[in-house]
Design an enzyme around this catalytic site. Sequence first.
Site, PDB file in Angstrom:
ATOM      1  N   GLU A 168      20.712  -5.752 -53.062  1.00 13.49           N
ATOM      2  CA  GLU A 168      21.041  -7.057 -53.632  1.00 13.49           C
ATOM      3  C   GLU A 168      21.162  -8.085 -52.522  1.00 13.49           C
ATOM      4  O   GLU A 168      22.217  -8.199 -51.884  1.00 13.49           O
ATOM      5  CB  GLU A 168      22.376  -6.980 -54.386  1.00 13.49           C
ATOM      6  CG  GLU A 168      22.374  -5.995 -55.535  1.00 13.49           C
ATOM      7  CD  GLU A 168      23.405  -6.375 -56.589  1.00 13.49           C
ATOM      8  OE1 GLU A 168      23.033  -6.487 -57.754  1.00 13.49           O
ATOM      9  OE2 GLU A 168      24.575  -6.599 -56.232  1.00 13.49           O
ATOM     10  N   GLY A 174      23.375 -14.569 -58.512  1.00 14.82           N
ATOM     11  CA  GLY A 174      23.961 -15.660 -59.292  1.00 14.82           C
ATOM     12  C   GLY A 174      23.443 -17.033 -58.920  1.00 14.82           C
ATOM     13  O   GLY A 174      23.997 -18.050 -59.316  1.00 14.82           O
TER      14      GLY A 174
END
Length: 253
Positions: A168, A174
Amino acid sequence: MSRLPFMAGNWKMNKTIDEAVDLVRQLKASLSGVTGVEVAVGPPFTALHAVCRELQGSPIGVAAQNLFWEEKGAFTGEVSPAMLKDAGCDYVIVGHSERRQYFGETDETVNRRLKAALVHGLKPIFCVGETLRERDEEKTFAVIQRQLEGGLKDLESKEFISVVLAYEPVWAIGTGKTATPEQAEEVHRFIRERLAKMYSSDVADAIRIQYGGSVTPENVRGLMAQPDIDGALVGGASLKSDSFTKIVRFKEI
Ligand code: PGA
């Protein structure tokens, strides 16, 4: 080597118990009959038990978002591996970048959590990833290597085989900025090569590496087309049954 794709939702600090149960009821219906993909949801601690109960007998697994490594005792605010097993969890997310960034998680504490999870039969989803600054300074591979070596310290192949990796990139979480499939694949391939050196090529071939960071129904197919991307760890898009269902059913989009 064919690895079963694995789609997991990381709900982060979202959903009351009622909302969580409602979402998994919808997912049970929308995902019924799906084959060839493993699925898990990751509710907050407070909703774990209710979600596990709702999902009993269903193929959808449940992941906690963190755990503490001690068995029990005076550790105010912490949750033990046995408590997560008791609640019905199958998986636990370990070393998420938000925990590293906001809660002082280090490679050493990640290592302790991974070991504790494995001892108690919880399958860890072990997250690694570089920040934007590290990428700009061309330190991506060095950072990933350090996180792998520190996080997996003293873990033998027979234990490690139950671990799922999640790459990630912090700059993609986000933010709506997904890594391109090629950018992600480059790091996934690097991770698999490192794992082959640390363990063996058989072990590295068997391990699933999820991609995480702004995965959506729109970009999931391109990511999943890459040879070393074996699934997704999905934040925002896992909070709604419609978008998470589309991600799980990526082959049908
Ligand atoms: P995101 O989160 O999909 O909302 O970017 C992913 C994650 O943090 O696991």
